[in-house]
Design a protein around this motif. Structure first.
Motif, PDB file in Angstrom:
ATOM      1  N   CYS A  39     -19.159  69.358  23.122  1.00  0.00           N
ATOM      2  CA  CYS A  39     -18.955  68.847  21.765  1.00  0.00           C
ATOM      3  C   CYS A  39     -17.451  68.655  21.528  1.00  0.00           C
ATOM      4  O   CYS A  39     -16.671  69.584  21.743  1.00  0.00           O
ATOM      5  N   GLU A  52     -32.782  62.583  28.904  1.00  0.00           N
ATOM      6  CA  GLU A  52     -32.136  62.418  27.602  1.00  0.00           C
ATOM      7  C   GLU A  52     -30.766  61.758  27.778  1.00  0.00           C
ATOM      8  O   GLU A  52     -30.107  61.943  28.789  1.00  0.00           O
ATOM      9  N   ILE A  56     -26.577  60.797  22.608  1.00  0.00           N
ATOM     10  CA  ILE A  56     -27.500  61.039  21.493  1.00  0.00           C
ATOM     11  C   ILE A  56     -27.657  62.540  21.240  1.00  0.00           C
ATOM     12  O   ILE A  56     -27.677  62.991  20.097  1.00  0.00           O
ATOM     13  N   VAL A  57     -27.745  63.314  22.321  1.00  0.00           N
ATOM     14  CA  VAL A  57     -27.900  64.767  22.184  1.00  0.00           C
ATOM     15  C   VAL A  57     -26.650  65.384  21.542  1.00  0.00           C
ATOM     16  O   VAL A  57     -26.747  66.224  20.650  1.00  0.00           O
ATOM     17  N   ALA A  60     -26.597  64.497  17.848  1.00  0.00           N
ATOM     18  CA  ALA A  60     -27.530  65.324  17.083  1.00  0.00           C
ATOM     19  C   ALA A  60     -26.950  66.728  16.866  1.00  0.00           C
ATOM     20  O   ALA A  60     -27.091  67.311  15.791  1.00  0.00           O
ATOM     21  N   HIS A  61     -26.281  67.266  17.885  1.00  0.00           N
ATOM     22  CA  HIS A  61     -25.645  68.577  17.750  1.00  0.00           C
ATOM     23  C   HIS A  61     -24.578  68.532  16.657  1.00  0.00           C
ATOM     24  O   HIS A  61     -24.490  69.437  15.818  1.00  0.00           O
ATOM     25  N   ASP A  63     -24.435  66.624  14.120  1.00  0.00           N
ATOM     26  CA  ASP A  63     -25.045  66.448  12.803  1.00  0.00           C
ATOM     27  C   ASP A  63     -25.654  67.716  12.233  1.00  0.00           C
ATOM     28  O   ASP A  63     -25.631  67.940  11.028  1.00  0.00           O
ATOM     29  N   LYS A  64     -26.220  68.592  13.097  1.00  0.00           N
ATOM     30  CA  LYS A  64     -26.929  69.745  12.533  1.00  0.00           C
ATOM     31  C   LYS A  64     -26.521  71.114  13.069  1.00  0.00           C
ATOM     32  O   LYS A  64     -26.543  72.081  12.327  1.00  0.00           O
ATOM     33  N   ASP A  65     -26.146  71.250  14.333  1.00  0.00           N
ATOM     34  CA  ASP A  65     -25.897  72.567  14.922  1.00  0.00           C
ATOM     35  C   ASP A  65     -24.431  72.919  15.123  1.00  0.00           C
ATOM     36  O   ASP A  65     -24.117  74.031  15.519  1.00  0.00           O
TER      37      ASP A  65
END
Length: 126
Positions: A39, A52, A56-57, A60-61, A63-65
């Motif tokens: 990240c 995957e 994209i993964v 998504a991380h 955005d939320k984690d």
């Protein structure tokens, strides 16, 4: 150099010129050629499952984690203000006078430089 070398992915034997996965078009190279994306905000490794898309993964991380805290980046390093009147310098670490116990910058750290009142005996100008 004619020593046989065993491929760590497919297990076949090759010479030094063909031992690299790309050189012998190794069908099992995906087992060894694994990169884990990181990240860009929190520097945490992001696990990606087979099939995957890493972008994209990671998105998504983020955005939320993601544990990224923008306020943490703004923390001040130089927080120890000099107590000499008129001096606005700040130091990263405390520089405490042994005689009066005051916190000063590097320039005013010696008792003669900040007109120290903490000791009854006179300090030398040496």
């Amino acid at each position: 150099d004619f020593l046989p070398l065993k491929c760590d992915a497919c297990g076949e034997v090759f010479c030094k010129d063909h031992i690299r996965h790309d050189d012998h078009k190794c069908s099992s190279a995906y087992k060894k050629n694994v990169q884990v994306p990181v990240c860009p905000l929190c520097n945490a490794p992001i696990p990606v499952r087979k099939g995957e898309i890493p972008d994209i993964v990671v998105g998504a991380h983020m955005d939320k984690d993601c544990k990224y805290n923008p306020a943490q980046q703004q923390q001040r390093i130089f927080t120890n203000k000099c107590l000499k009147p008129g001096c606005k310098r700040k130091e990263m670490m405390k520089v405490v006078c042994e005689q009066c116990g005051g916190n000063f910058c590097i320039k005013h750290r010696h008792p003669l430089d900040h007109d120290c009142k903490g000791s009854s005996h006179p300090t030398s100008k040496a």
